[in-house]
Design a protein around this motif. Structure first.
Motif, mmCIF file in Angstrom:
data_model
loop_
_atom_site.group_PDB
_atom_site.id
_atom_site.type_symbol
_atom_site.label_atom_id
_atom_site.label_comp_id
_atom_site.label_asym_id
_atom_site.label_seq_id
_atom_site.Cartn_x
_atom_site.Cartn_y
_atom_site.Cartn_z
ATOM 1 N N TYR A 178 46.354 44.307 45.344
ATOM 2 C CA TYR A 178 45.504 43.914 44.218
ATOM 3 C C TYR A 178 44.456 44.981 43.903
ATOM 4 C CZ TYR A 178 42.981 40.730 41.100
ATOM 5 O OH TYR A 178 42.405 40.137 40.000
ATOM 6 N N GLU A 179 43.905 45.586 44.930
ATOM 7 C CA GLU A 179 42.877 46.601 44.714
ATOM 8 C C GLU A 179 43.447 47.851 44.056
ATOM 9 O OE1 GLU A 179 39.368 49.010 47.174
ATOM 10 O OE2 GLU A 179 40.616 47.506 48.190
ATOM 11 N N PHE A 182 43.546 48.316 40.028
ATOM 12 C CA PHE A 182 42.358 48.614 39.222
ATOM 13 C C PHE A 182 41.768 49.960 39.593
ATOM 14 C CE2 PHE A 182 42.698 44.066 40.077
ATOM 15 C CZ PHE A 182 42.924 43.610 38.788
ATOM 16 N N SER A 186 36.452 48.472 38.963
ATOM 17 C CA SER A 186 36.853 47.400 38.049
ATOM 18 C C SER A 186 37.372 46.180 38.802
ATOM 19 C CB SER A 186 37.918 47.904 37.075
ATOM 20 O OG SER A 186 39.081 48.319 37.768
ATOM 21 N N LEU A 187 37.612 46.339 40.093
ATOM 22 C CA LEU A 187 37.980 45.196 40.932
ATOM 23 C C LEU A 187 36.914 44.115 40.848
ATOM 24 C CD1 LEU A 187 39.768 43.915 43.183
ATOM 25 C CD2 LEU A 187 38.384 45.162 44.844
ATOM 26 N N ASP A 189 35.009 43.505 38.171
ATOM 27 C CA ASP A 189 34.789 42.988 36.834
ATOM 28 C C ASP A 189 35.010 41.474 36.823
ATOM 29 O OD1 ASP A 189 34.259 45.486 35.933
ATOM 30 O OD2 ASP A 189 36.213 45.808 34.978
ATOM 31 N N ASN A 192 38.665 40.137 36.633
ATOM 32 C CA ASN A 192 39.465 40.348 37.839
ATOM 33 C C ASN A 192 38.996 39.456 38.986
ATOM 34 O OD1 ASN A 192 40.880 42.370 36.457
ATOM 35 N ND2 ASN A 192 39.314 43.886 36.969
ATOM 36 N N LEU A 217 44.329 35.116 32.506
ATOM 37 C CA LEU A 217 43.668 36.339 32.053
ATOM 38 C C LEU A 217 43.200 36.193 30.610
ATOM 39 C CD1 LEU A 217 46.196 38.942 33.526
ATOM 40 C CD2 LEU A 217 43.884 38.502 34.368
ATOM 41 N N TYR A 228 47.601 41.059 28.086
ATOM 42 C CA TYR A 228 47.488 40.300 29.313
ATOM 43 C C TYR A 228 48.860 39.906 29.857
ATOM 44 C CZ TYR A 228 42.524 40.116 28.299
ATOM 45 O OH TYR A 228 41.230 40.453 28.052
ATOM 46 N N LYS A 231 49.915 42.831 31.779
ATOM 47 C CA LYS A 231 49.102 42.911 32.989
ATOM 48 C C LYS A 231 49.573 41.895 34.021
ATOM 49 C CE LYS A 231 45.148 44.666 34.740
ATOM 50 N NZ LYS A 231 44.857 46.111 34.868
ATOM 51 N N ILE A 235 51.054 42.537 37.810
ATOM 52 C CA ILE A 235 50.440 41.945 38.995
ATOM 53 C C ILE A 235 51.460 41.114 39.769
ATOM 54 C CG2 ILE A 235 48.693 40.293 39.794
ATOM 55 C CD1 ILE A 235 46.928 41.144 37.454
#
Length: 242
Positions: A178-179, A182, A186-187, A189, A192, A217, A228, A231, A235
């Motif tokens: 997950y990290e 971004f 921005s992790l 934000d 997120n 999202l 989104y 995105k 993910i």
């Protein structure tokens, strides 16, 4: 204590001298010592007084009773412990000098040894009689308030760094990829953080439909839906291979 009211024994000939009340501040009690003219001329030997209005008023009353009016109070800035003592003496029109602890630390290297184990009072008195101090009492109250606010902000910043580092560690356990999705910070934000709040584990993400992830999202920021959707697809693919 009961003996606090009788700690001062001053002769009338001492009244016109320049007095310094040195206070070594602690959390619930402090050490008080009274000097005149120089550090070797001690009027009141260092004595511990528990912080209470009764004890401080007793000390003040004894000073008034013996006609001592030209007393300067000197003490270190020690977190917030010194503030009630400072306020007490300021309210009674004493000149109060609050010094940086670094000043007294430097004097510990130069002041000759004394026979008492309560050296800090002698150090403070020596600083006063030599005039080697920063008169913080002459500053406007707003500068003192700004100093504490500044320290508090620094504390918050340090805590925030620790929390972020802990958050990264936990993400590394539940969804390590997950990290990497971004850039930079921005992790952290809101969008997120909101996503990981709803789907805190890679297995949860991999078992969700693309449209459900997209809607999570999309509901947070009203950006183009396809953005989104792409995105969410990315993910989910990362989570499925986690």
């Amino acid at each position: 204590t009961k003996d606090d009211s009788s700690i001062i024994k001053i002769s009338r000939k001492d009244v016109l001298m320049n007095y310094c009340l040195a206070i070594d501040i602690a959390k619930s009690k402090s050490t008080f010592a009274l000097f005149n003219s120089n550090v070797s001329s001690i009027v009141i030997e260092p004595v511990d007084i528990v912080h209470s209005l009764e004890n401080l008023l007793s000390l003040h009353s004894n000073l008034i009773k013996f006609g001592i009016s030209n007393i300067s109070v000197i003490l270190e800035s020690t977190s917030t412990y010194h503030l009630p003592i400072v306020n007490f003496f300021k309210d009674r029109n004493y000149q109060v000098i609050v010094i940086n602890p670094l000043i007294s630390k430097e004097h510990k290297r130069t002041l000759r040894k004394t026979k008492t184990d309560k050296l800090d009072c002698f150090i403070l008195a020596d600083i006063y009689f030599k005039g080697d101090y920063n008169k913080q009492s002459s500053f406007d109250n707003k500068y003192e308030e700004m100093q504490y606010i500044s320290r508090y902000l620094i504390t918050l910043e340090h805590n925030l760094v620790r929390i972020k580092n802990r958050f990264r560690q936990l993400i590394g356990l539940t969804f390590p990829e997950y990290e990497t999705i971004f850039n930079n910070n921005s992790l952290f934000d809101e969008i997120n953080l909101n996503f990981i709040y709803h789907y805190p584990h890679a297995e949860i993400v991999s078992n969700k439909r693309i449209d459900a992830l997209t809607n999570t999202l999309f509901s947070y920021y009203n950006r183009h839906y396809n953005y989104y959707a792409n995105k969410a697809t990315f993910i989910k693919s990362m989570a499925s291979n986690s």
